[in-house]
Design a protein around this motif. Structure first.
Motif, PDB file in Angstrom:
ATOM      1  N   ASP A  21       0.845  -1.201   0.000  1.00 13.25           N
ATOM      2  CA  ASP A  21       0.000   0.000   0.000  1.00 13.25           C
ATOM      3  C   ASP A  21       0.873   1.242   0.000  1.00 13.25           C
ATOM      4  N   ILE A  22       0.311   2.310  -0.517  1.00 14.84           N
ATOM      5  CA  ILE A  22       1.027   3.589  -0.549  1.00 14.84           C
ATOM      6  C   ILE A  22       0.090   4.660  -0.010  1.00 14.84           C
ATOM      7  N   ARG A  23       0.648   5.561   0.823  1.00 15.05           N
ATOM      8  CA  ARG A  23      -0.109   6.707   1.323  1.00 15.05           C
ATOM      9  C   ARG A  23       0.634   7.961   0.916  1.00 15.05           C
ATOM     10  N   ILE A  24      -0.017   8.813   0.136  1.00 17.45           N
ATOM     11  CA  ILE A  24       0.562  10.115  -0.207  1.00 17.45           C
ATOM     12  C   ILE A  24      -0.172  11.138   0.651  1.00 17.45           C
ATOM     13  N   ILE A  25       0.567  11.981   1.350  1.00 20.11           N
ATOM     14  CA  ILE A  25      -0.090  12.923   2.275  1.00 20.11           C
ATOM     15  C   ILE A  25       0.440  14.344   2.092  1.00 20.11           C
ATOM     16  N   LEU A  26      -0.501  15.257   1.867  1.00 19.04           N
ATOM     17  CA  LEU A  26      -0.196  16.691   1.835  1.00 19.04           C
ATOM     18  C   LEU A  26      -0.769  17.283   3.119  1.00 19.04           C
ATOM     19  N   THR A  27       0.086  17.835   3.963  1.00 21.36           N
ATOM     20  CA  THR A  27      -0.357  18.336   5.273  1.00 21.36           C
ATOM     21  C   THR A  27      -0.141  19.843   5.390  1.00 21.36           C
ATOM     22  N   ASN A  28      -1.155  20.532   5.872  1.00 18.82           N
ATOM     23  CA  ASN A  28      -1.023  21.948   6.220  1.00 18.82           C
ATOM     24  C   ASN A  28      -1.252  22.093   7.720  1.00 18.82           C
ATOM     25  N   ASN A  29      -0.311  22.753   8.372  1.00 19.48           N
ATOM     26  CA  ASN A  29      -0.387  22.992   9.811  1.00 19.48           C
ATOM     27  C   ASN A  29      -0.323  24.474  10.086  1.00 19.48           C
ATOM     28  N   GLU A  30      -1.140  24.929  11.014  1.00 18.89           N
ATOM     29  CA  GLU A  30      -0.983  26.304  11.497  1.00 18.89           C
ATOM     30  C   GLU A  30      -1.103  26.273  13.004  1.00 18.89           C
ATOM     31  N   SER A  31      -0.167  26.888  13.679  1.00 25.04           N
ATOM     32  CA  SER A  31      -0.147  26.860  15.131  1.00 25.04           C
ATOM     33  C   SER A  31       0.204  28.251  15.661  1.00 25.04           C
ATOM     34  N   MET A 147      -4.135  28.384  19.253  1.00 26.87           N
ATOM     35  CA  MET A 147      -5.003  27.812  18.206  1.00 26.87           C
ATOM     36  C   MET A 147      -4.139  26.909  17.345  1.00 26.87           C
ATOM     37  N   ASP A 148      -4.706  25.779  16.941  1.00 28.21           N
ATOM     38  CA  ASP A 148      -3.994  24.825  16.085  1.00 28.21           C
ATOM     39  C   ASP A 148      -4.947  24.293  15.020  1.00 28.21           C
ATOM     40  N   PHE A 149      -4.475  24.279  13.801  1.00 28.47           N
ATOM     41  CA  PHE A 149      -5.300  23.760  12.701  1.00 28.47           C
ATOM     42  C   PHE A 149      -4.447  22.825  11.838  1.00 28.47           C
ATOM     43  N   VAL A 150      -5.043  21.699  11.483  1.00 31.67           N
ATOM     44  CA  VAL A 150      -4.339  20.733  10.628  1.00 31.67           C
ATOM     45  C   VAL A 150      -5.283  20.248   9.537  1.00 31.67           C
ATOM     46  N   ARG A 151      -4.792  20.292   8.311  1.00 31.48           N
ATOM     47  CA  ARG A 151      -5.526  19.645   7.221  1.00 31.48           C
ATOM     48  C   ARG A 151      -4.604  18.596   6.603  1.00 31.48           C
ATOM     49  N   GLU A 152      -5.115  17.361   6.564  1.00 30.31           N
ATOM     50  CA  GLU A 152      -4.367  16.266   5.950  1.00 30.31           C
ATOM     51  C   GLU A 152      -5.109  15.790   4.721  1.00 30.31           C
ATOM     52  N   HIS A 153      -4.495  15.971   3.573  1.00 27.45           N
ATOM     53  CA  HIS A 153      -5.091  15.469   2.329  1.00 27.45           C
ATOM     54  C   HIS A 153      -4.342  14.189   1.981  1.00 27.45           C
ATOM     55  N   GLN A 154      -5.060  13.064   2.019  1.00 26.90           N
ATOM     56  CA  GLN A 154      -4.409  11.763   1.862  1.00 26.90           C
ATOM     57  C   GLN A 154      -4.926  11.030   0.631  1.00 26.90           C
ATOM     58  N   TRP A 155      -4.012  10.329  -0.033  1.00 28.57           N
ATOM     59  CA  TRP A 155      -4.392   9.395  -1.097  1.00 28.57           C
ATOM     60  C   TRP A 155      -3.815   8.040  -0.720  1.00 28.57           C
ATOM     61  N   VAL A 167      -9.833  13.925   3.074  1.00 25.38           N
ATOM     62  CA  VAL A 167      -9.395  15.239   3.543  1.00 25.38           C
ATOM     63  C   VAL A 167      -9.854  15.352   5.000  1.00 25.38           C
ATOM     64  N   LEU A 168      -8.894  15.310   5.911  1.00 21.90           N
ATOM     65  CA  LEU A 168      -9.209  15.362   7.342  1.00 21.90           C
ATOM     66  C   LEU A 168      -8.848  16.749   7.866  1.00 21.90           C
ATOM     67  N   LEU A 169      -9.794  17.372   8.566  1.00 22.90           N
ATOM     68  CA  LEU A 169      -9.564  18.711   9.100  1.00 22.90           C
ATOM     69  C   LEU A 169      -9.776  18.696  10.610  1.00 22.90           C
ATOM     70  N   ARG A 170      -8.794  19.226  11.341  1.00 20.68           N
ATOM     71  CA  ARG A 170      -8.904  19.261  12.797  1.00 20.68           C
ATOM     72  C   ARG A 170      -8.554  20.661  13.293  1.00 20.68           C
ATOM     73  N   SER A 171      -9.352  21.141  14.253  1.00 25.76           N
ATOM     74  CA  SER A 171      -9.132  22.471  14.833  1.00 25.76           C
ATOM     75  C   SER A 171      -9.068  22.356  16.352  1.00 25.76           C
ATOM     76  N   GLY A 172      -8.219  23.200  16.933  1.00 18.86           N
ATOM     77  CA  GLY A 172      -8.110  23.208  18.396  1.00 18.86           C
ATOM     78  C   GLY A 172      -7.854  24.612  18.904  1.00 18.86           C
ATOM     79  N   ALA A 173      -8.299  24.902  20.130  1.00 13.82           N
ATOM     80  CA  ALA A 173      -8.047  26.220  20.721  1.00 13.82           C
ATOM     81  C   ALA A 173      -8.293  26.160  22.223  1.00 13.82           C
ATOM     82  N   GLY A 174      -7.562  26.995  22.947  1.00  7.39           N
ATOM     83  CA  GLY A 174      -7.751  27.047  24.398  1.00  7.39           C
ATOM     84  C   GLY A 174      -7.102  28.283  24.989  1.00  7.39           C
ATOM     85  N   ILE A 175      -7.502  28.598  26.222  1.00  9.89           N
ATOM     86  CA  ILE A 175      -6.874  29.685  26.979  1.00  9.89           C
ATOM     87  C   ILE A 175      -6.614  29.192  28.402  1.00  9.89           C
ATOM     88  N   SER A 176      -5.667  29.826  29.074  1.00  4.72           N
ATOM     89  CA  SER A 176      -5.437  29.464  30.474  1.00  4.72           C
ATOM     90  C   SER A 176      -4.880  30.663  31.235  1.00  4.72           C
TER      91      SER A 176
END
Ligand SMILES: [Zn+2]
Length: 488
Positions: A21-31, A147-155, A167-176
């Motif tokens: 099997d082969i997985r090709i992944i294009l990932t965008n991260n913002e933190s 704040m953290d955002f990740v988009r994973e585009h996988q084939w 296309v998996l999209l995940r968002s996160g955020a918090g304060i303390s």
């Protein structure tokens, strides 16, 4: 992308691989992080690459590359086959995979607002506004936001005939807020270690309502510095979702990863007491305890269309009416417990790692109680919420958790605030002491974005749904032992 995947599959077959099997992944991260009104860090990263996995003479081979060209795919596949061939000479057990259907499909995380289209200025604006409220009292020495955002585009493609785009999209955020007085106390919102994380877009950040909650977070941090310490002893404990989520993660999630159960992860991250002869007969918890693994639940961090074995997402009981009922499995190990299909839990961090069994979204099903009634029904107890520290032994049996905040319950009334509260227990005794769970109105998914496992170490994310629940006669105490940051 199909051109690349076909080169890998054809090359592997030509060189004698029985599976590829082969997985090709294009990932965008913002933190983004802020600290006391200033930028702590700001990272935007895009990566692309692929990993090729093969079975040759019954042995795994794996290789990866960040150069996505036809030549590179061919060379990397050859390398994976060579590694497999070398491994097969020292092989003890030949790898066999469960038979699974082939899929041609595209799956995308449902979301409303693309977080990568919201400007950094707007994101910082929100974090600064919250920061300002948190620091309105000078007893708050550190205010943080992230704040953290990740988009994973996988084939994904394999020699069984699957071609899956996700296309998996995940968002996160918090304060303390950290207050310094007689004691140093932290309060986090909505929960600890970076806040809430979900498979959603920027709408999740908006739904957290930082500005409406910052004042309470600040005031609780300050109040904690002068609160009484939690009196040690045996008490009934009601856990809020911000603590119960991690309790599920450590004492049920990791304990039911089949590779751990079989001792294959023993060198790295511990084994498990929940061994296979206990399946379908071991009283893991009381009769009201139902823990359901679900890779399909909306907004769960581990909610996917397919895992990295190309197996469709599923829902099944890990604990049913208190009895151990299942494990987290993959195509390689399902047969060990006489199952002929995988539960779809094989996941890898990035293109450069080999997939391993990971906890999926694992949730405690809601009960029937209203929270006020549950407190009203408790004579002498402590309500604890928001994890602050944790430790659990290698068998996932003896644990201790510390929480950010607690309140004493006396004769059915929530009374004084308590600081530095912790509790300890032994996994099956603890879950068997659960006698009340709040209803679905209180049920929420708590995201864990930083689960660590494997060698080399891999990070994975998942959510744990729960409503506040009561546990009888628990040993409670003062102080924080174990880890309070890093991976869980
Ligand atoms: Zn973990």
């Amino acid at each position: 992308m199909k051109t690349y995947t076909e080169i890998a599959l054809n090359t592997a077959k030509m060189l004698g691989a029985s599976y590829c099997d082969i997985r090709i992944i294009l990932t965008n991260n913002e933190s983004i992080t802020t600290r006391n009104g200033e930028i702590g860090s700001l990272d935007r990263v895009e990566t692309i690459g692929f990993g090729v996995r093969v079975i040759v003479n019954g042995a795994w081979g794996f290789a990866s590359s960040s150069i996505l060209t036809k030549e590179s795919v061919e060379d990397t596949t050859k390398k994976a086959v060579e590694i497999g061939k070398a491994g097969s000479t020292v092989l003890r057990n030949r790898v066999t995979l469960t038979d699974e259907p082939a899929y041609n499909d595209k799956w995308t995380t449902p979301y409303l607002i693309d977080p990568f289209k919201i400007s950094i200025k707007d994101k910082l604006g929100l974090l600064y506004a919250a920061d300002e409220i948190l620091r309105k009292d000078n007893r708050i020495k550190v205010a943080m936001g992230n704040m953290d955002f990740v988009r994973e585009h996988q084939w994904f493609a394999n020699t069984d005939g699957s071609f899956i785009e996700q296309v998996l999209l995940r968002s996160g955020a918090g304060i303390s807020a950290t207050a310094v007085g007689e004691d140093v106390q932290i309060r986090s919102y909505p929960t600890s270690f970076g806040g809430q994380y979900m498979s959603l877009g920027y709408e999740m950040v908006e739904s957290l309502r930082f500005l409406e909650n910052a004042e309470r977070v600040r005031d609780e941090a300050i109040a904690l510095t002068t609160a009484d310490e939690c009196p040690p002893g045996k008490r009934d404990v009601i856990l809020g979702t911000g603590q119960l989520g991690l309790q599920i993660h450590e004492s049920v999630g990791h304990a039911t990863e089949l590779d751990r159960v079989l001792g294959m992860e023993a060198n790295y991250a511990g084994t498990s007491f929940a061994t296979t002869e206990k399946l379908h007969n071991f009283q893991y918890g009381s009769e009201i305890v139902n823990l359901v693994a679900d890779s399909t639940v909306p907004t769960g961090l581990a909610t996917i269309g397919y895992d990295d074995d190309g197996v469709r997402a599923q829902r099944w009981h890990i604990v049913k009416n208190g009895i151990l009922n299942g494990y987290h499995t993959n195509r390689e190990l399902a047969h060990v417990i006489n199952e002929n299909r995988s539960k779809g839990c094989n996941r890898a961090e990035g293109y450069y790692n080999i997939p391993i069994i990971r906890i999926t979204n694992l949730s405690l099903m809601p009960g029937t109680w209203d929270l006020d009634d549950l407190i009203g029904d408790t004579e002498d107890g402590i309500f604890m919420d928001t994890n602050r520290s944790w430790s659990i032994d290698q068998k996932r049996l003896n644990f201790q958790f510390g929480t950010e905040i607690a309140w004493e319950i006396k004769k059915g009334k929530k009374t004084r605030m308590l600081r530095n509260a912790n509790y300890q227990g032994i996994t099956p005794e603890f879950w068997n002491s659960c006698d009340a769970i709040c209803n679905e109105n209180y049920w929420e998914l708590i995201g864990v974005p930083n689960c660590g496992k494997g060698q080399p170490g891999q990070r994975a994310e998942m959510s744990h749904g729960c409503a506040p629940a009561r546990f009888r006669n628990i040993t409670v105490g003062v102080g924080h032992k174990g880890k309070s940051s890093g991976q869980v």
